[in-house]
Write an enzyme that holds these catalytic residues in place. Sequence first.
Site, short mmCIF file in Angstrom:
data_model
loop_
_atom_site.label_atom_id
_atom_site.label_comp_id
_atom_site.label_asym_id
_atom_site.label_seq_id
_atom_site.Cartn_x
_atom_site.Cartn_y
_atom_site.Cartn_z
N GLY B 54 32.49 -0.40 -89.11
CA GLY B 54 32.66 0.90 -89.75
C GLY B 54 33.06 1.95 -88.72
O GLY B 54 33.60 1.63 -87.67
N LEU B 55 32.77 3.21 -89.05
CA LEU B 55 33.17 4.26 -88.11
C LEU B 55 32.56 4.05 -86.74
O LEU B 55 33.23 4.20 -85.73
CB LEU B 55 32.75 5.62 -88.66
CG LEU B 55 33.60 6.16 -89.81
CD1 LEU B 55 33.07 7.50 -90.28
CD2 LEU B 55 35.06 6.30 -89.38
N ALA B 56 31.29 3.69 -86.69
CA ALA B 56 30.64 3.51 -85.39
C ALA B 56 31.14 2.22 -84.71
O ALA B 56 31.62 2.26 -83.58
CB ALA B 56 29.13 3.48 -85.56
N GLY B 57 31.05 1.10 -85.42
CA GLY B 57 31.41 -0.18 -84.81
C GLY B 57 32.89 -0.29 -84.51
O GLY B 57 33.29 -0.77 -83.44
N HIS B 278 20.71 11.76 -102.84
CA HIS B 278 21.79 12.72 -103.09
C HIS B 278 21.70 13.20 -104.53
O HIS B 278 21.62 12.38 -105.45
CB HIS B 278 23.13 12.02 -102.83
CG HIS B 278 24.24 12.97 -102.60
ND1 HIS B 278 24.70 13.81 -103.58
CD2 HIS B 278 24.99 13.25 -101.51
CE1 HIS B 278 25.69 14.55 -103.08
NE2 HIS B 278 25.88 14.23 -101.83
N ARG B 342 20.16 19.12 -100.39
CA ARG B 342 20.13 17.92 -101.21
C ARG B 342 18.73 17.52 -101.67
O ARG B 342 18.53 17.20 -102.83
CB ARG B 342 20.72 16.74 -100.40
CG ARG B 342 22.19 16.91 -100.15
CD ARG B 342 22.73 15.82 -99.25
NE ARG B 342 24.18 15.98 -99.13
CZ ARG B 342 24.97 15.17 -98.46
NH1 ARG B 342 24.47 14.12 -97.84
NH2 ARG B 342 26.26 15.40 -98.39
N GLU B 437 24.76 4.78 -88.46
CA GLU B 437 23.62 4.89 -89.38
C GLU B 437 22.52 3.89 -89.04
O GLU B 437 21.37 4.07 -89.42
CB GLU B 437 24.10 4.69 -90.83
CG GLU B 437 23.04 5.06 -91.88
CD GLU B 437 23.51 4.89 -93.32
OE1 GLU B 437 24.72 4.71 -93.55
OE2 GLU B 437 22.65 4.94 -94.23
N LEU B 453 29.71 11.09 -90.73
CA LEU B 453 30.97 10.67 -90.11
C LEU B 453 31.00 11.14 -88.67
O LEU B 453 31.44 10.43 -87.77
CB LEU B 453 32.15 11.25 -90.90
CG LEU B 453 32.17 10.93 -92.40
CD1 LEU B 453 33.44 11.47 -93.05
CD2 LEU B 453 32.07 9.44 -92.63
#
Lengths: 248, 646
Positions: B54-57, B278, B342, B437, B453
């Site tokens: 994902g964004l991190a990996g 949420h 939230r 995350e 993000l």
Amino acid sequence: MKLTLRIWRQSDREARGKMVSYKLDDVSADMSFLEVLDVLNEQLTTAGEEPVAFDHDCREGICGACGMVINGVAHGPQKLTTACQLHMRHFKDGDTIDVEPWRARAFPVVKDLVVDRGAFDKIIQAGGYISAPTGSAPDAHATPVPKPAADAAFEAAACIGCGACVAACPNGSAMLFTAAKVAHLGALPQGQPERASRAAAMLHAHDEADFGGCTNAGECTAVCPKGIPLTVIGSLNHDILGSTIRGR
Amino acid sequence: MTYPGEFFVDGDPIADTKAPDGPLAERWTKRRSTGRLVNPANRRRLDVIVVGSGLAGGSAAATLGELGYRVRCYCYQDSPRRAHSIAAQGGINAAKNYRNDGDSVERLFHDTIKGGDFRSRESNVYRLAEVSVEIIDQCVAQGVPFAREYGGLLDTRSFGGAQVSRTFYARGQTGQQLLLGAYQALERQVNAGTVQMHTRHEMLDLIVVDGRARGIVVRDLETGAVTVDLADAVVLASGGYGNVFHLSTNAKGCNVTASWRAHRKGALFANPAFTQIHPTCIPVSGDHQSKLTLMSESLRNDGRVWVPSSAGDTRSPADIPEDERDYFLERRYPAYGNLVPRDIASRATKAVCDDGRGVGPGGRGVYLDFADALQRLGRPAIEERYGNLFEMYERITGDDPYVTPMRIYPAVHYTMGGLWVDYDLSSTIPGLFVIGEANFSDHGANRLGASALMQGLADGYFVLPNTIGAYLADGPFQKLTPKHPDVAAARSGVTDRVQKLLSIDGDRSVDSFHRELGKIMWEYCGMERTDAGLRKAIELIRSLRDEFWTRVKVPGTGAELNQSLERAGRVADFFELAELMCIDALHRGESCGGHFRAESQTPDGEAMRQDDEFSYVAAWEFASPPVLHKEHLTFEYETPSQRSYS
């Protein structure tokens, strides 16, 4: 509602597959198509049979994992909609629905409705990027991008890589997928240095991966859940011409 | 109000987070300029495994590849581009101050600490705010098509009630565009030969040898082959665990297995109870429901939330006159109205539904009404702002929100807890780094909108590639082979477990257990938690888990693509996590952020923090019973205050 699903069952890459019929008695109009498969799989599992394998993940139409040909149409009857977002209110009580995997030479069936779309990654590897190693970037405002260019880039970049375009194409071509990335990056100032070589390299990888050629049938854009327009293929052709003239 | 002895025991506090000392604003520079480096020629001899794309990996694997390490990246999906970061809608925060509206690194730092209800670490959060600026530069250079103004410069918006406009976005598909940027950078490195990508592979155990993380055991999801991959360091970027609730906005495949297996091998798990609910998701429509869909928070900018004033009012919304409607957020929180954070909006929604005033099937829903906005701004303006969201809503529910108010209900969305990491993003197992995350850092007890993000990319592009070098400078480590006893034991542990799951051959599907577990968690460890409820949940989870291991039915074999088997392994780990979440929620007798303990509220029903007792990170060691290690939080720059939105 009551439904009959005729689903392609194939145990592995080498096996011969066949269509198998299943009856479902209690389908709600609020279910998504994949939830119907969930219910079927629950029934099969409890009855000691093997559930139907299908790819899916986000179930909100953005990851591109799901994909199946429903009654002969990639992702089914609703325009601009992935299979996971297709709801049963678009079907009628008593319907028989055919469910098949993507069929294309470059996408071998792995099992049931699961296919191998690894060829898409290979096309991106060949050049579907801007070479900007981490840390090398100038300030984001160093290069303004005219809004029309930014919007055109975004429209092409909306591709989710599901493969419906390939499944729908009579030639099994991935030109819409390839061209969407070429058009996205080629619309931006940051994408100019590699523009011609990118198009040539990606097209080469496309052909190497056994996708067919484009004959402007337009079936791809008709089933594309993100509405990627056929004009991106024009951009690709433009860039290919540029690369030919420059001899790359 | 803690309960050591009954469900857990107290262990030693965590003494050192490895953050550099000195002024907050100089710590990251100090770490980068004094950390040990690895000679470029040596990087080619060092193997790094990244789990998750994902964004991190994805960003970490790409960047480590660019640096010249030998990287192998694994994901369970058929392509790294499908990781669930792709579904993030709203945007990404960055302290660019392009609007000249008073934003700064300090302000983003302050907002993040406060938004997290003072349960995060100052050093980490400051670094996150600092690095945010570089992320936007990096993404633009990669060709991420952010929204722009007519002058060609980047557009930003205010998000989640922030007073500055610092959220960069790409329509409602920011996560998709950022992920594709990272994915393309990753594929570029695959082409360059620095990264090997392994799709449809799932990590099923961590290999620890002589106290260091040295590799992973993976299962090829197509063939079922179980193999080991050995390396000098392992990076987990495997995302959050919201699917422990069965119904969440997470993708169906999201799971805790990689993190949980590492936890079982000694990595501490921090603040598992901190989950984010949420407020604006499409409500459940029936028992067949397989997942929940988020409707962007931005809708609350123009939509008004209401329910009928009296319970049991089943008239259609159009027939309910204005004076018989309760705009409960506007009534209870006049200053913020529909834009309260939230957690507050979610709890208020639950409260009116508990009162019997909810709408839609099962009474679990409230209206989000655009009638006023349509009248005020006209349909074209609303279409321009929310057109794609309205379409998505109509596709799923069959209702047209231009005519009938939307129905929304809260759903599990994000998990702030995760594996404990120090300042360098190292877990408590040397050589095991955790990013995105999957770790617990930065968001405290509640994450701000558009910050997930930011954190994923900060960790992957900028933080980890700088901090992992100091560890790898000691490598390459002792050469290992699959025959090494610790490696072989990890592998046979995995194959035994796979066999065990297949051999039970019971009469209940994996999904039926997952659904039941999710109901327990949602009921007792969801929006509102009580001492009695959590105790009950622990009991229920334990008995359901025992039932799972005797009655689960996993058809097929281990030597093929077997999606039931994949899910069975994940659900088995969710059972263990669920119990720890409840223990964590039980021990934390205060309310903070997304964690609301009914026993700890102000007279007007708001969350009440108890800093004297609970100003710490709860980091759990795997044991029976679990061992609690506290990392006490110190605030040198911020002063913890009670949040107030009324």
